[in-house]
Design an enzyme around this catalytic site. Structure first.
Site, PDB file in Angstrom:
ATOM      1  N   ALA A 111      27.141 -21.378   6.474  1.00 46.53           N
ATOM      2  CA  ALA A 111      27.717 -20.624   7.687  1.00 46.53           C
ATOM      3  C   ALA A 111      27.321 -19.451   7.884  1.00 46.53           C
ATOM      4  CB  ALA A 111      29.334 -20.796   7.347  1.00 46.53           C
ATOM      5  N   GLY A 114      22.930 -20.002  11.027  1.00 43.84           N
ATOM      6  CA  GLY A 114      21.436 -19.162  11.562  1.00 43.84           C
ATOM      7  C   GLY A 114      20.284 -19.910  10.926  1.00 43.84           C
ATOM      8  N   CYS A 231      21.184 -10.562   0.826  1.00 45.23           N
ATOM      9  CA  CYS A 231      20.907  -9.251   1.864  1.00 45.23           C
ATOM     10  C   CYS A 231      21.662  -8.356   0.916  1.00 45.23           C
ATOM     11  CB  CYS A 231      21.814  -9.617   3.205  1.00 45.23           C
ATOM     12  SG  CYS A 231      23.336 -10.054   3.006  1.00 45.23           S
TER      13      CYS A 231
END
Length: 457
Positions: A111, A114, A231
Protein backbone atom coordinates in the site's frame (compact mmCIF):
# COMPACT_ATOMS: atom_id res chain seq x y z
CA UNK A 1 13.48 22.48 9.46
CA UNK A 2 14.41 21.29 12.95
CA UNK A 3 16.13 17.94 12.54
CA UNK A 4 16.92 15.83 15.63
CA UNK A 5 20.55 16.21 16.74
CA UNK A 6 21.16 12.47 17.00
CA UNK A 7 19.94 12.11 13.40
CA UNK A 8 22.27 14.92 12.25
CA UNK A 9 25.20 13.33 14.05
CA UNK A 10 24.52 9.99 12.35
CA UNK A 11 24.26 11.65 8.91
CA UNK A 12 27.51 13.55 9.48
CA UNK A 13 29.26 10.29 10.27
CA UNK A 14 27.66 8.58 7.26
CA UNK A 15 28.29 11.31 4.66
CA UNK A 16 31.51 12.88 5.95
CA UNK A 17 32.62 15.49 3.33
CA UNK A 18 29.17 15.37 1.64
CA UNK A 19 27.33 16.34 4.83
CA UNK A 20 27.05 20.07 4.07
CA UNK A 21 25.78 19.34 0.55
CA UNK A 22 23.12 17.09 2.06
CA UNK A 23 21.99 19.81 4.48
CA UNK A 24 21.84 22.29 1.60
CA UNK A 25 19.41 19.99 -0.25
CA UNK A 26 16.74 20.83 2.36
CA UNK A 27 16.62 24.35 0.91
CA UNK A 28 15.64 23.03 -2.52
CA UNK A 29 12.04 22.53 -3.61
CA UNK A 30 10.65 19.02 -3.41
CA UNK A 31 10.16 17.23 -6.73
CA UNK A 32 6.95 15.78 -8.14
CA UNK A 33 6.77 12.79 -10.42
CA UNK A 34 4.32 10.75 -12.45
CA UNK A 35 4.87 7.34 -13.99
CA UNK A 36 3.10 6.41 -17.22
CA UNK A 37 1.01 3.23 -17.20
CA UNK A 38 2.52 1.29 -20.10
CA UNK A 39 -0.21 -1.34 -19.72
CA UNK A 40 -2.63 1.22 -21.19
CA UNK A 41 -0.50 3.60 -23.26
CA UNK A 42 3.05 3.85 -24.54
CA UNK A 43 5.32 6.64 -23.33
CA UNK A 44 5.44 8.01 -26.89
CA UNK A 45 1.65 8.10 -27.23
CA UNK A 46 1.15 9.66 -23.81
CA UNK A 47 3.57 12.48 -24.58
CA UNK A 48 1.49 13.27 -27.68
CA UNK A 49 -1.64 13.89 -25.59
CA UNK A 50 -0.10 15.06 -22.30
CA UNK A 51 -1.55 18.36 -21.09
CA UNK A 52 1.36 18.83 -18.67
CA UNK A 53 4.86 20.23 -18.95
CA UNK A 54 6.95 17.13 -18.31
CA UNK A 55 10.67 16.50 -17.92
CA UNK A 56 12.10 12.95 -18.07
CA UNK A 57 13.36 11.29 -14.90
CA UNK A 58 16.67 10.09 -16.38
CA UNK A 59 16.87 6.67 -14.71
CA UNK A 60 13.15 5.76 -15.08
CA UNK A 61 12.10 5.02 -18.67
CA UNK A 62 8.42 5.87 -18.09
CA UNK A 63 8.89 8.45 -15.29
CA UNK A 64 8.58 12.23 -15.57
CA UNK A 65 8.83 15.28 -13.34
CA UNK A 66 5.83 17.61 -13.39
CA UNK A 67 5.14 21.05 -11.97
CA UNK A 68 2.98 21.17 -8.86
CA UNK A 69 0.62 23.74 -10.41
CA UNK A 70 -0.31 21.27 -13.19
CA UNK A 71 -2.35 19.23 -10.69
CA UNK A 72 -2.38 15.94 -12.67
CA UNK A 73 -4.64 14.29 -10.07
CA UNK A 74 -7.38 16.65 -11.29
CA UNK A 75 -7.39 15.51 -14.89
CA UNK A 76 -9.55 12.81 -16.53
CA UNK A 77 -6.43 10.95 -17.68
CA UNK A 78 -5.62 10.29 -14.02
CA UNK A 79 -9.04 8.68 -13.55
CA UNK A 80 -8.43 6.63 -16.71
CA UNK A 81 -5.32 5.19 -15.05
CA UNK A 82 -2.88 6.53 -17.63
CA UNK A 83 -0.34 7.43 -14.95
CA UNK A 84 0.44 7.14 -11.25
CA UNK A 85 1.68 10.06 -9.17
CA UNK A 86 4.82 8.97 -7.34
CA UNK A 87 7.96 10.46 -5.83
CA UNK A 88 10.77 9.97 -8.39
CA UNK A 89 13.16 7.88 -6.25
CA UNK A 90 10.25 5.69 -5.12
CA UNK A 91 9.81 4.61 -8.75
CA UNK A 92 13.21 2.91 -8.69
CA UNK A 93 12.50 -0.42 -6.86
CA UNK A 94 9.77 -1.65 -9.24
CA UNK A 95 11.79 -0.32 -12.17
CA UNK A 96 14.87 -2.30 -11.11
CA UNK A 97 13.15 -5.63 -10.34
CA UNK A 98 13.41 -7.56 -13.66
CA UNK A 99 9.80 -8.71 -14.10
CA UNK A 100 9.15 -10.77 -17.23
CA UNK A 101 5.98 -11.96 -18.99
CA UNK A 102 4.46 -14.93 -17.20
CA UNK A 103 6.18 -14.29 -13.85
CA UNK A 104 4.44 -14.92 -10.55
CA UNK A 105 5.23 -11.77 -8.53
CA UNK A 106 4.68 -10.78 -4.90
CA UNK A 107 4.66 -7.23 -3.50
CA UNK A 108 4.83 -7.75 0.26
CA UNK A 109 4.25 -4.29 1.82
CA UNK A 110 2.41 -2.76 -1.09
CA UNK A 111 0.00 0.00 0.00
CA UNK A 112 -0.86 2.45 -1.41
CA UNK A 113 0.15 0.57 -4.56
CA UNK A 114 2.68 2.66 -6.48
CA UNK A 115 5.11 -0.21 -6.91
CA UNK A 116 2.38 -2.80 -7.49
CA UNK A 117 0.93 -0.77 -10.33
CA UNK A 118 4.29 -0.80 -12.11
CA UNK A 119 4.84 -4.51 -11.45
CA UNK A 120 1.39 -5.26 -12.88
CA UNK A 121 2.06 -3.09 -15.93
CA UNK A 122 5.35 -4.95 -16.55
CA UNK A 123 3.52 -8.30 -16.45
CA UNK A 124 1.34 -7.05 -19.34
CA UNK A 125 -1.74 -9.15 -18.46
CA UNK A 126 0.34 -12.34 -18.02
CA UNK A 127 1.35 -14.38 -14.98
CA UNK A 128 0.09 -13.34 -11.56
CA UNK A 129 0.60 -10.40 -9.20
CA UNK A 130 -0.14 -11.03 -5.53
CA UNK A 131 -0.02 -7.77 -3.63
CA UNK A 132 -0.39 -7.37 0.11
CA UNK A 133 -0.61 -4.94 2.99
CA UNK A 134 -1.15 -6.06 6.57
CA UNK A 135 -3.36 -3.00 7.27
CA UNK A 136 -6.92 -3.57 6.06
CA UNK A 137 -7.59 0.14 5.51
CA UNK A 138 -4.38 0.57 3.51
CA UNK A 139 -5.12 -2.59 1.54
CA UNK A 140 -8.40 -1.02 0.39
CA UNK A 141 -6.47 1.91 -1.10
CA UNK A 142 -4.09 -0.60 -2.67
CA UNK A 143 -7.00 -2.46 -4.27
CA UNK A 144 -8.39 0.72 -5.79
CA UNK A 145 -5.06 1.73 -7.30
CA UNK A 146 -4.33 -1.62 -8.95
CA UNK A 147 -7.87 -1.68 -10.35
CA UNK A 148 -7.61 1.88 -11.69
CA UNK A 149 -4.44 0.75 -13.46
CA UNK A 150 -6.41 -2.05 -15.16
CA UNK A 151 -4.40 -4.99 -13.79
CA UNK A 152 -6.50 -8.15 -14.33
CA UNK A 153 -4.17 -10.95 -13.18
CA UNK A 154 -4.08 -10.13 -9.47
CA UNK A 155 -4.81 -11.19 -5.95
CA UNK A 156 -4.94 -8.55 -3.18
CA UNK A 157 -4.28 -9.72 0.38
CA UNK A 158 -4.32 -8.09 3.81
CA UNK A 159 -2.22 -10.51 5.78
CA UNK A 160 0.86 -10.99 7.97
CA UNK A 161 3.85 -11.74 5.68
CA UNK A 162 4.87 -14.71 7.86
CA UNK A 163 1.50 -16.35 7.30
CA UNK A 164 1.79 -15.76 3.54
CA UNK A 165 5.30 -17.26 3.57
CA UNK A 166 4.01 -20.41 5.26
CA UNK A 167 1.46 -20.79 2.47
CA UNK A 168 3.63 -19.75 -0.50
CA UNK A 169 7.05 -21.22 0.27
CA UNK A 170 9.11 -21.36 -2.92
CA UNK A 171 6.21 -20.04 -5.03
CA UNK A 172 7.29 -16.70 -6.55
CA UNK A 173 9.58 -15.81 -9.44
CA UNK A 174 9.99 -12.26 -8.12
CA UNK A 175 9.40 -10.62 -4.73
CA UNK A 176 9.47 -6.91 -3.93
CA UNK A 177 9.80 -5.74 -0.32
CA UNK A 178 9.52 -2.00 0.10
CA UNK A 179 9.90 -2.37 3.81
CA UNK A 180 8.26 -0.28 6.53
CA UNK A 181 11.05 1.96 7.76
CA UNK A 182 11.91 5.06 9.81
CA UNK A 183 11.56 7.26 6.73
CA UNK A 184 14.73 9.32 7.09
CA UNK A 185 15.01 9.70 3.33
CA UNK A 186 11.64 11.46 3.19
CA UNK A 187 12.27 14.16 5.85
CA UNK A 188 12.79 16.75 3.10
CA UNK A 189 9.51 15.77 1.42
CA UNK A 190 7.38 15.56 4.57
CA UNK A 191 8.69 17.00 7.84
CA UNK A 192 5.83 15.36 9.76
CA UNK A 193 7.83 12.15 9.45
CA UNK A 194 10.37 13.57 11.91
CA UNK A 195 7.96 13.18 14.84
CA UNK A 196 7.25 9.61 13.75
CA UNK A 197 11.00 8.94 13.62
CA UNK A 198 11.45 10.30 17.14
CA UNK A 199 8.73 7.93 18.36
CA UNK A 200 9.79 4.82 16.38
CA UNK A 201 13.31 5.02 14.99
CA UNK A 202 15.62 2.56 13.22
CA UNK A 203 15.81 0.13 16.15
CA UNK A 204 12.04 -0.35 16.07
CA UNK A 205 11.84 -0.96 12.33
CA UNK A 206 14.94 -3.09 11.95
CA UNK A 207 13.30 -5.90 13.94
CA UNK A 208 10.31 -5.89 11.57
CA UNK A 209 12.56 -5.76 8.51
CA UNK A 210 14.66 -8.72 9.59
CA UNK A 211 11.56 -10.89 9.90
CA UNK A 212 9.95 -9.91 6.61
CA UNK A 213 13.13 -10.14 4.54
CA UNK A 214 13.55 -13.78 5.62
CA UNK A 215 9.91 -14.45 4.73
CA UNK A 216 10.52 -12.91 1.31
CA UNK A 217 13.53 -15.12 0.66
CA UNK A 218 11.59 -18.23 1.70
CA UNK A 219 8.83 -17.41 -0.81
CA UNK A 220 11.23 -17.33 -3.79
CA UNK A 221 11.63 -20.18 -6.24
CA UNK A 222 15.19 -21.36 -6.96
CA UNK A 223 16.64 -18.76 -9.33
CA UNK A 224 14.05 -16.20 -8.22
CA UNK A 225 14.93 -12.56 -7.55
CA UNK A 226 14.03 -10.26 -4.67
CA UNK A 227 14.27 -6.48 -4.42
CA UNK A 228 14.56 -5.04 -0.91
CA UNK A 229 14.15 -1.28 -0.52
CA UNK A 230 13.64 1.38 2.13
CA UNK A 231 13.35 5.15 2.17
CA UNK A 232 15.79 5.51 5.05
CA UNK A 233 19.52 6.24 5.35
CA UNK A 234 19.94 4.13 8.48
CA UNK A 235 22.64 1.46 8.09
CA UNK A 236 20.78 -0.58 10.71
CA UNK A 237 17.75 -0.78 8.41
CA UNK A 238 19.70 -1.01 5.15
CA UNK A 239 23.04 -2.82 4.91
CA UNK A 240 22.63 -4.53 8.28
CA UNK A 241 19.27 -5.98 7.24
CA UNK A 242 20.91 -7.37 4.11
CA UNK A 243 23.78 -8.80 6.18
CA UNK A 244 21.23 -10.51 8.42
CA UNK A 245 19.48 -12.01 5.40
CA UNK A 246 22.70 -13.30 3.84
CA UNK A 247 23.82 -14.89 7.12
CA UNK A 248 20.46 -16.54 7.78
CA UNK A 249 19.74 -17.58 4.18
CA UNK A 250 23.08 -18.60 2.60
CA UNK A 251 21.24 -19.62 -0.59
CA UNK A 252 20.70 -15.88 -1.28
CA UNK A 253 23.29 -13.60 -2.90
CA UNK A 254 23.43 -10.00 -4.07
CA UNK A 255 23.44 -9.22 -7.79
CA UNK A 256 24.30 -5.90 -9.47
CA UNK A 257 21.73 -3.16 -10.07
CA UNK A 258 22.15 -1.35 -13.41
CA UNK A 259 24.24 1.71 -12.63
CA UNK A 260 23.23 5.31 -13.16
CA UNK A 261 25.15 8.51 -12.50
CA UNK A 262 24.45 9.50 -8.89
CA UNK A 263 23.76 6.01 -7.55
CA UNK A 264 26.03 5.39 -4.55
CA UNK A 265 27.21 1.90 -3.53
CA UNK A 266 26.32 0.15 -0.29
CA UNK A 267 28.63 0.94 2.61
CA UNK A 268 31.45 -1.54 3.22
CA UNK A 269 32.63 -1.70 6.83
CA UNK A 270 34.62 -4.95 7.15
CA UNK A 271 35.91 -8.03 5.33
CA UNK A 272 32.57 -9.81 5.74
CA UNK A 273 30.88 -6.96 3.82
CA UNK A 274 33.42 -7.39 1.03
CA UNK A 275 32.75 -11.14 0.91
CA UNK A 276 29.01 -10.48 0.82
CA UNK A 277 29.54 -7.84 -1.91
CA UNK A 278 27.52 -5.25 0.01
CA UNK A 279 28.77 -2.63 -2.45
CA UNK A 280 26.21 -4.04 -4.95
CA UNK A 281 23.47 -2.31 -2.93
CA UNK A 282 22.47 1.17 -4.09
CA UNK A 283 21.90 4.33 -2.08
CA UNK A 284 20.11 7.38 -3.48
CA UNK A 285 20.82 10.73 -1.78
CA UNK A 286 18.93 13.96 -2.53
CA UNK A 287 22.17 15.93 -2.96
CA UNK A 288 23.35 13.44 -5.60
CA UNK A 289 20.08 12.76 -7.49
CA UNK A 290 16.88 14.62 -8.36
CA UNK A 291 14.82 12.63 -5.86
CA UNK A 292 14.46 11.77 -2.18
CA UNK A 293 16.50 9.23 -0.20
CA UNK A 294 16.29 5.51 -0.99
CA UNK A 295 18.15 2.24 -0.49
CA UNK A 296 17.93 -0.80 -2.80
CA UNK A 297 19.35 -4.30 -2.80
CA UNK A 298 18.68 -6.86 -5.55
CA UNK A 299 19.17 -10.50 -4.55
CA UNK A 300 18.90 -13.87 -6.22
CA UNK A 301 18.21 -17.34 -4.83
CA UNK A 302 20.66 -20.06 -5.85
CA UNK A 303 19.32 -22.29 -8.60
CA UNK A 304 20.26 -25.42 -6.62
CA UNK A 305 18.06 -24.43 -3.65
CA UNK A 306 15.33 -27.00 -2.82
CA UNK A 307 12.15 -26.73 -4.92
CA UNK A 308 8.61 -26.79 -3.53
CA UNK A 309 5.54 -28.29 -5.16
CA UNK A 310 2.35 -26.20 -5.32
CA UNK A 311 -0.84 -27.81 -6.55
CA UNK A 312 -2.55 -25.84 -9.32
CA UNK A 313 -6.04 -24.51 -8.73
CA UNK A 314 -8.75 -26.69 -10.22
CA UNK A 315 -10.52 -25.11 -13.21
CA UNK A 316 -14.07 -23.90 -12.79
CA UNK A 317 -16.86 -26.30 -13.71
CA UNK A 318 -19.67 -23.81 -13.00
CA UNK A 319 -22.50 -23.44 -15.50
CA UNK A 320 -22.41 -19.77 -16.39
CA UNK A 321 -25.68 -17.79 -16.46
CA UNK A 322 -27.03 -16.85 -19.89
CA UNK A 323 -27.07 -13.16 -18.90
CA UNK A 324 -23.33 -13.28 -18.23
CA UNK A 325 -22.60 -15.13 -21.47
CA UNK A 326 -24.68 -12.62 -23.44
CA UNK A 327 -22.69 -9.71 -22.00
CA UNK A 328 -19.36 -11.46 -22.63
CA UNK A 329 -20.36 -11.93 -26.29
CA UNK A 330 -19.75 -8.16 -26.67
CA UNK A 331 -16.26 -8.41 -25.15
CA UNK A 332 -13.05 -9.41 -26.93
CA UNK A 333 -10.92 -9.14 -23.77
CA UNK A 334 -9.50 -12.66 -23.20
CA UNK A 335 -11.92 -14.35 -20.78
CA UNK A 336 -11.57 -18.11 -20.29
CA UNK A 337 -14.68 -19.89 -18.96
CA UNK A 338 -12.58 -22.30 -16.88
CA UNK A 339 -11.18 -19.28 -14.99
CA UNK A 340 -14.59 -17.78 -14.09
CA UNK A 341 -15.91 -18.30 -10.56
CA UNK A 342 -19.14 -16.97 -9.03
CA UNK A 343 -19.14 -16.28 -5.29
CA UNK A 344 -22.13 -14.70 -3.55
CA UNK A 345 -23.40 -13.39 -6.93
CA UNK A 346 -20.00 -11.73 -7.72
CA UNK A 347 -18.28 -12.95 -10.89
CA UNK A 348 -14.46 -13.23 -10.96
CA UNK A 349 -11.87 -14.24 -13.51
CA UNK A 350 -9.08 -15.86 -11.48
CA UNK A 351 -5.54 -16.30 -12.79
CA UNK A 352 -4.75 -19.97 -13.56
CA UNK A 353 -1.45 -19.37 -11.69
CA UNK A 354 -3.35 -18.78 -8.43
CA UNK A 355 -3.55 -21.87 -6.19
CA UNK A 356 -6.63 -22.85 -4.21
CA UNK A 357 -7.96 -20.20 -1.85
CA UNK A 358 -8.33 -20.63 1.88
CA UNK A 359 -6.73 -19.54 5.12
CA UNK A 360 -5.78 -16.00 4.06
CA UNK A 361 -7.52 -12.63 4.27
CA UNK A 362 -8.26 -12.05 0.58
CA UNK A 363 -9.52 -8.62 -0.49
CA UNK A 364 -9.79 -9.60 -4.15
CA UNK A 365 -8.84 -12.79 -5.99
CA UNK A 366 -8.84 -12.17 -9.70
CA UNK A 367 -10.54 -9.58 -11.86
CA UNK A 368 -14.04 -8.72 -10.64
CA UNK A 369 -16.07 -8.96 -13.86
CA UNK A 370 -19.33 -7.85 -12.28
CA UNK A 371 -22.34 -9.04 -10.35
CA UNK A 372 -25.34 -11.22 -11.11
CA UNK A 373 -28.55 -9.41 -10.24
CA UNK A 374 -32.12 -10.68 -10.78
CA UNK A 375 -32.27 -11.71 -14.45
CA UNK A 376 -29.30 -9.51 -15.40
CA UNK A 377 -25.56 -9.06 -15.20
CA UNK A 378 -23.97 -5.73 -14.18
CA UNK A 379 -20.33 -5.23 -15.26
CA UNK A 380 -17.87 -3.89 -12.71
CA UNK A 381 -15.74 -0.76 -12.57
CA UNK A 382 -12.68 -3.02 -12.41
CA UNK A 383 -13.61 -4.66 -15.72
CA UNK A 384 -14.07 -1.27 -17.39
CA UNK A 385 -10.56 -0.27 -16.32
CA UNK A 386 -9.04 -3.58 -17.50
CA UNK A 387 -10.53 -3.22 -20.99
CA UNK A 388 -9.07 -1.41 -23.95
CA UNK A 389 -11.64 0.62 -25.86
CA UNK A 390 -11.35 -1.77 -28.82
CA UNK A 391 -12.33 -4.74 -26.63
CA UNK A 392 -16.00 -3.77 -26.22
CA UNK A 393 -18.51 -3.04 -28.94
CA UNK A 394 -20.68 -0.27 -27.41
CA UNK A 395 -18.63 2.86 -26.86
CA UNK A 396 -19.13 6.50 -25.92
CA UNK A 397 -15.81 8.25 -26.47
CA UNK A 398 -15.46 11.96 -25.69
CA UNK A 399 -12.44 14.28 -25.71
CA UNK A 400 -11.04 15.45 -22.36
CA UNK A 401 -12.20 18.97 -23.24
CA UNK A 402 -15.89 17.89 -23.29
CA UNK A 403 -17.53 19.08 -20.06
CA UNK A 404 -19.53 15.86 -19.90
CA UNK A 405 -16.36 13.92 -19.03
CA UNK A 406 -16.03 15.62 -15.65
CA UNK A 407 -19.80 15.38 -15.16
CA UNK A 408 -19.51 11.65 -15.74
CA UNK A 409 -16.68 11.39 -13.17
CA UNK A 410 -18.91 13.24 -10.69
CA UNK A 411 -21.65 10.65 -11.15
CA UNK A 412 -24.12 12.79 -13.10
CA UNK A 413 -26.56 11.58 -15.77
CA UNK A 414 -25.40 12.75 -19.21
CA UNK A 415 -27.50 14.19 -22.03
CA UNK A 416 -26.98 12.97 -25.61
CA UNK A 417 -30.41 14.07 -26.88
CA UNK A 418 -29.18 15.38 -30.24
CA UNK A 419 -26.69 12.58 -30.85
CA UNK A 420 -27.95 9.33 -32.38
CA UNK A 421 -24.73 7.36 -32.79
CA UNK A 422 -24.99 5.25 -29.63
CA UNK A 423 -26.55 1.85 -28.92
CA UNK A 424 -28.95 1.14 -26.06
CA UNK A 425 -27.67 -0.82 -23.07
CA UNK A 426 -24.28 -0.99 -21.37
CA UNK A 427 -21.79 1.44 -22.91
CA UNK A 428 -18.12 1.78 -22.08
CA UNK A 429 -17.53 5.47 -21.41
CA UNK A 430 -14.09 6.63 -22.57
CA UNK A 431 -11.99 9.77 -22.67
CA UNK A 432 -9.80 10.17 -25.77
CA UNK A 433 -9.94 6.42 -26.33
CA UNK A 434 -9.28 5.28 -22.74
CA UNK A 435 -12.05 3.71 -20.58
CA UNK A 436 -13.36 5.44 -17.46
CA UNK A 437 -16.33 3.25 -16.56
CA UNK A 438 -19.83 2.11 -17.52
CA UNK A 439 -23.08 3.84 -18.29
CA UNK A 440 -26.48 2.57 -19.43
CA UNK A 441 -27.66 4.38 -22.54
CA UNK A 442 -31.32 4.85 -23.47
CA UNK A 443 -33.30 7.51 -25.37
CA UNK A 444 -30.55 10.12 -25.59
CA UNK A 445 -29.35 9.85 -21.97
CA UNK A 446 -26.60 7.92 -20.23
CA UNK A 447 -27.45 6.63 -16.77
CA UNK A 448 -24.19 6.94 -14.86
CA UNK A 449 -22.66 3.75 -13.41
CA UNK A 450 -19.30 5.22 -12.38
CA UNK A 451 -18.30 3.73 -9.03
CA UNK A 452 -19.44 6.04 -6.23
CA UNK A 453 -16.26 5.68 -4.14
CA UNK A 454 -14.07 6.76 -7.07
CA UNK A 455 -15.90 9.93 -8.04
CA UNK A 456 -14.33 13.33 -8.75
CA UNK A 457 -14.45 15.33 -5.52
Amino acid sequence: MNLPQNYLDAMKELLKEDYEDYLASFEEKRLYGLRINTLKISVEDFLKISPFELEPIPWIENGFYFHEEDKPAKHPYYFAGLYYIQEPSAMTPANVLPVEDGDVVFDMCAAPGGKSTELGAKLDRTGLLITNDISNSRAKALLKNVEVFGIPNLCVLSEDPKKIADRFTGFFDKVLIDAPCSGEGMFRKDNKLIKSWEKNGPEFYSKIQRDIVLSGADMLKPGGKMLYSTCTFSKLEDEETIRHLLRERPEMHLIPIPSYEGFCPGIIENEEDTAMQIEKCVRIFPHKMQGEGHFLALLEKDTDAPENYHAKRKPSTEKLPEELLEFLSHVTFPVQKQDIFIRDSKVYQVSPEMPQEGGLRIMRNGLLLGEMKKNRFEPSQALAMALQMSEYDKIINLPASDERVVKYLKGETLDFENENDYQDGWNLFCVDGYPLGWGKYSKGALKNKYLAGWRWQ
